[in-house]
Design a protein around this motif. Sequence first.
Motif, mmCIF file in Angstrom:
data_model
loop_
_atom_site.group_PDB
_atom_site.id
_atom_site.type_symbol
_atom_site.label_atom_id
_atom_site.label_comp_id
_atom_site.label_asym_id
_atom_site.label_seq_id
_atom_site.Cartn_x
_atom_site.Cartn_y
_atom_site.Cartn_z
ATOM 1 N N UNK A 36 43.643 44.219 22.233
ATOM 2 C CA UNK A 36 43.062 44.997 23.185
ATOM 3 C C UNK A 36 41.611 44.128 23.155
ATOM 4 N N UNK A 37 41.436 43.510 24.387
ATOM 5 C CA UNK A 37 40.302 42.657 24.629
ATOM 6 C C UNK A 37 39.227 43.560 24.331
ATOM 7 N N UNK A 38 38.185 42.752 23.607
ATOM 8 C CA UNK A 38 37.125 43.786 23.263
ATOM 9 C C UNK A 38 36.066 44.035 23.997
ATOM 10 N N UNK A 39 35.616 43.730 25.600
ATOM 11 C CA UNK A 39 35.612 44.315 26.919
ATOM 12 C C UNK A 39 36.386 45.487 27.131
ATOM 13 N N UNK A 40 37.243 45.448 27.022
ATOM 14 C CA UNK A 40 37.714 47.359 27.396
ATOM 15 C C UNK A 40 37.209 48.091 26.501
ATOM 16 N N UNK A 41 37.410 48.074 24.941
ATOM 17 C CA UNK A 41 36.578 48.430 23.993
ATOM 18 C C UNK A 41 35.821 49.275 24.059
#
Length: 200
Positions: A36-41
């Motif tokens: 999961x891309x960290x920007x989404x997290x």
Amino acid sequence: MPQPDHVSALGAPAANSLDEDIQEVFRKCVDKLGFVPNVLAAYSLRPNKLRNFMAMYNELMLAPSGLSKLEREMIAVVVSSANHCYYCLVAHGQAVRALSGDPQLGEMMVMNYRVAQLDPRQRAMLDFAWKLTKTPEQVTEDDRQALREVGLSVEDIFDLADTVAFYNMSNRMAIGTDMIPNAEYHGMNRPEPFMPPAKA
């Protein structure tokens, strides 16, 4: 030396605590990317803002446009280079490598796009992106006319300005919250061993 291992300085909620629609997005990311891309997290701290962020990203980067997907990623990297945004340089530098098949182009976009042997259209777009990021008050009709002269339509110029504006916002969010890119990005789309192309 490894980079910091946090998602952002503000943390992120556990994925299984999020609404089902967001969990489904995260599952699709894992299926496609392996993570999961960290920007989404990081954005999941405010779920409605995450939904809006994803909708805007999808419209800017994936919807039909006179700007190619590669050109939009190049713009993202040039804006991020001007802003020294570590997260976006890593993540979108990888996207340039993936879409172009050229690791050197990705590095040039990150470090100094002016080194790259770009066509006049791409050079004009990236010059505009840099100027709109670094000295927006100096953008004039002459800058828009320069884009028309290399073939951009009014819709293309709108999309270009919109993409530049989005990544300036995104850069500031990433820097302001100390988002750290997923470590996986660093090794993606880098042929092993990499050999530069032979000179003609």
